[in-house]
Design a protein around this motif. Structure first.
Motif, mmCIF file in Angstrom:
data_model
loop_
_atom_site.group_PDB
_atom_site.id
_atom_site.type_symbol
_atom_site.label_atom_id
_atom_site.label_comp_id
_atom_site.label_asym_id
_atom_site.label_seq_id
_atom_site.Cartn_x
_atom_site.Cartn_y
_atom_site.Cartn_z
ATOM 1 N N ASN A 1 12.573 -9.120 -3.922
ATOM 2 C CA ASN A 1 13.519 -9.154 -2.860
ATOM 3 C C ASN A 1 13.389 -7.789 -2.138
ATOM 4 O O ASN A 1 13.436 -7.815 -0.795
ATOM 5 C CB ASN A 1 14.945 -9.152 -3.272
ATOM 6 N N VAL A 2 13.368 -6.677 -2.676
ATOM 7 C CA VAL A 2 13.050 -5.499 -2.047
ATOM 8 C C VAL A 2 11.561 -5.709 -1.076
ATOM 9 O O VAL A 2 11.482 -4.994 0.089
ATOM 10 C CB VAL A 2 12.911 -4.306 -2.848
ATOM 11 N N ILE A 3 10.822 -6.279 -1.656
ATOM 12 C CA ILE A 3 9.325 -6.342 -0.910
ATOM 13 C C ILE A 3 9.562 -7.228 0.057
ATOM 14 O O ILE A 3 8.986 -6.972 1.371
ATOM 15 C CB ILE A 3 8.242 -6.768 -1.927
ATOM 16 N N THR A 4 10.500 -8.316 -0.136
ATOM 17 C CA THR A 4 10.485 -9.120 1.071
ATOM 18 C C THR A 4 11.235 -8.718 2.267
ATOM 19 O O THR A 4 10.849 -8.974 3.379
ATOM 20 C CB THR A 4 11.224 -10.490 0.392
ATOM 21 N N LYS B 1 0.847 -1.137 0.111
ATOM 22 C CA LYS B 1 -0.213 0.104 -0.084
ATOM 23 C C LYS B 1 1.003 1.301 -0.064
ATOM 24 O O LYS B 1 0.456 2.119 -0.469
ATOM 25 C CB LYS B 1 -0.918 0.013 1.263
ATOM 26 N N PHE B 2 2.122 1.137 0.732
ATOM 27 C CA PHE B 2 2.844 2.174 0.834
ATOM 28 C C PHE B 2 3.908 2.373 -0.406
ATOM 29 O O PHE B 2 4.334 3.363 -0.400
ATOM 30 C CB PHE B 2 3.687 2.271 2.063
ATOM 31 N N HIS B 3 4.157 1.330 -0.905
ATOM 32 C CA HIS B 3 5.144 1.218 -1.966
ATOM 33 C C HIS B 3 4.510 0.606 -3.398
ATOM 34 O O HIS B 3 4.950 -0.525 -3.926
ATOM 35 C CB HIS B 3 6.657 0.489 -1.673
ATOM 36 N N PRO B 4 3.474 1.280 -3.920
ATOM 37 C CA PRO B 4 2.675 0.455 -4.908
ATOM 38 C C PRO B 4 3.635 0.291 -6.103
ATOM 39 O O PRO B 4 3.329 -0.537 -7.146
ATOM 40 C CB PRO B 4 1.460 1.332 -5.444
#
Length: 87
Positions: A70-73, A61-64
């Motif tokens: 890897n960054v999301i993890t 939600k904050f980083h659509p």
């Protein structure tokens, strides 16, 4: 350590020389917390999700614009398997 509206805790060492500098630092931190609160208004996570799924959901939600798993993890503090399953 205060909890922010999104549930995270931010540690910020306060190296100041005067009380005025400390007041300015506190005002800056409160402004940052207010900005997070404003972004969260109207966003309610689904109740059916498990803890890690909610973390992934909140991060997205904050980083659509983020598409790198890897960054999301790392950002959601989840496993690669959970991100691959629910992304």
């Amino acid at each position: 350590m205060p909890a922010w509206p999104d549930g995270t805790k931010h540690f910020k060492p306060a190296y100041v020389h005067t009380r005025e500098e400390l007041k300015v630092l506190i005002l800056q931190m409160n402004a940052g917390r207010k900005a997070v609160q404003d972004r969260l208004q109207g966003i309610t996570p689904p109740c059916e999700l498990h803890k890690k799924e909610r973390q992934i959901w909140a991060y997205m939600k904050f980083h659509p614009e983020e598409t790198n798993m890897n960054v999301i993890t790392k950002g959601a503090k989840a496993t690669m398997h959970m991100v691959a399953k629910h992304y």
